[in-house]
Design a protein around this motif. Structure first.
Motif, mmCIF file in Angstrom:
data_model
loop_
_atom_site.group_PDB
_atom_site.id
_atom_site.type_symbol
_atom_site.label_atom_id
_atom_site.label_comp_id
_atom_site.label_asym_id
_atom_site.label_seq_id
_atom_site.Cartn_x
_atom_site.Cartn_y
_atom_site.Cartn_z
ATOM 1 N N ILE A 4 61.375 27.042 8.081
ATOM 2 C CA ILE A 4 60.518 27.207 9.352
ATOM 3 C C ILE A 4 59.696 25.839 9.462
ATOM 4 O O ILE A 4 59.399 25.173 10.621
ATOM 5 N N LEU A 5 58.899 25.445 8.258
ATOM 6 C CA LEU A 5 58.244 24.153 8.377
ATOM 7 C C LEU A 5 58.774 23.199 8.599
ATOM 8 O O LEU A 5 58.354 22.095 9.331
ATOM 9 N N LYS A 6 59.965 22.730 8.214
ATOM 10 C CA LYS A 6 60.906 21.751 8.382
ATOM 11 C C LYS A 6 61.089 21.592 9.823
ATOM 12 O O LYS A 6 61.229 20.552 10.389
ATOM 13 N N LYS A 7 61.350 22.659 10.637
ATOM 14 C CA LYS A 7 61.728 22.689 12.073
ATOM 15 C C LYS A 7 60.627 22.613 12.837
ATOM 16 O O LYS A 7 60.465 22.314 14.250
ATOM 17 N N SER A 8 59.450 23.224 12.510
ATOM 18 C CA SER A 8 58.264 23.307 13.216
ATOM 19 C C SER A 8 57.671 21.949 13.849
ATOM 20 O O SER A 8 57.338 21.930 15.322
ATOM 21 N N PRO A 9 57.971 20.546 13.390
ATOM 22 C CA PRO A 9 57.470 19.511 13.977
ATOM 23 C C PRO A 9 58.126 19.392 15.600
ATOM 24 O O PRO A 9 57.956 18.810 16.416
ATOM 25 N N TYR A 10 59.472 19.916 15.632
ATOM 26 C CA TYR A 10 60.237 19.883 16.784
ATOM 27 C C TYR A 10 59.788 20.538 17.943
ATOM 28 O O TYR A 10 60.028 20.145 18.959
ATOM 29 N N LEU A 11 58.671 21.586 17.566
ATOM 30 C CA LEU A 11 58.084 22.171 18.757
ATOM 31 C C LEU A 11 57.092 21.293 19.555
ATOM 32 O O LEU A 11 56.667 21.703 20.730
#
Length: 215
Positions: A4-11
């Motif tokens: 989740i933390l790895k993908k969060s910046p894409y938000l």
């Protein structure tokens, strides 16, 4: 948690949507030479204030499912967002050169649903109509969801039933006409074919994978 933390910046890419909304508002005040493209079919469609509920829920629908796509399949999320951005930019060009309008009903009765419709009318002037941004983004999410694997059946039903209600709500609350809806769906289908089908085929072809469609 690490996933989740790895993908969060894409938000952060979602910040492009408010920027698009600013452009939309700048174009939504050209009342001169606005063309009415409604048909007799549109005139026969009744005004039903109950449909203001799915119309307003569009905001939550779009953001919630884009966030869902981000964590479920980031590639689908990025492609979906890119498709929305490109499609809306095309819409803005159309709005600038070919501004259309939609005849709105006179709302008499004073109740909660009618007040919601009146509130939307005051916030969104009836000029940026063809193609419909509401329909465009909703139909994009519906098509993109087909590429999300391992969805629960209830999730699938929610995406498509809610999306369908949002699309038809634009007609029943007299925010758009049939040509607005058709134009949006045609544009999305064309761009979807390029971004989700053609590019996917080329990527697989370059990687040496043989891809054959079932007849």
């Amino acid at each position: 948690m690490n996933r989740i933390l790895k993908k969060s910046p894409y938000l952060l890419f979602l910040l492009v949507i408010p920027l698009l909304a600013v452009i939309y508002q700048l174009l939504n005040n050209r009342s001169q030479k606005a063309v009415d493209i409604s048909t007799s079919i549109d005139q026969s469609i009744p005004f039903l204030s109950i449909f203001i509920i799915p119309y307003i829920l569009w905001y939550a629908y779009m953001f919630c499912y884009l966030i869902y796509f981000c964590f479920k399949d980031t590639k689908v999320y990025i492609k979906t967002l890119m498709l929305i951005v490109i499609a809306e930019l095309i819409c803005f060009v159309i709005y600038f050169f070919f501004q259309t309008t939609v005849p709105r009903p006179t709302i008499v009765s004073d109740n909660f649903l009618n007040n919601l419709v009146q509130w939307i009318y005051t916030k969104d002037r009836p000029y940026n109509c063809f193609p419909s941004i509401h329909v465009l983004t909703t139909f994009t999410v519906m098509l993109a969801s087909l590429h999300i694997k391992n969805k629960h059946i209830l999730n699938t039903l929610c995406i498509h039933i809610s999306g369908s209600l949002i699309i038809i709500s634009t007609l029943f609350v007299k925010q758009h006409v049939i040509f607005d809806m058709i134009g949006s769906m045609f544009l999305v289908t064309f761009l979807y074919g390029i971004s989700f089908e053609l590019l996917t085929f080329r990527m697989r072809e370059k990687s040496g994978t043989v891809y054959v469609k079932n007849k």
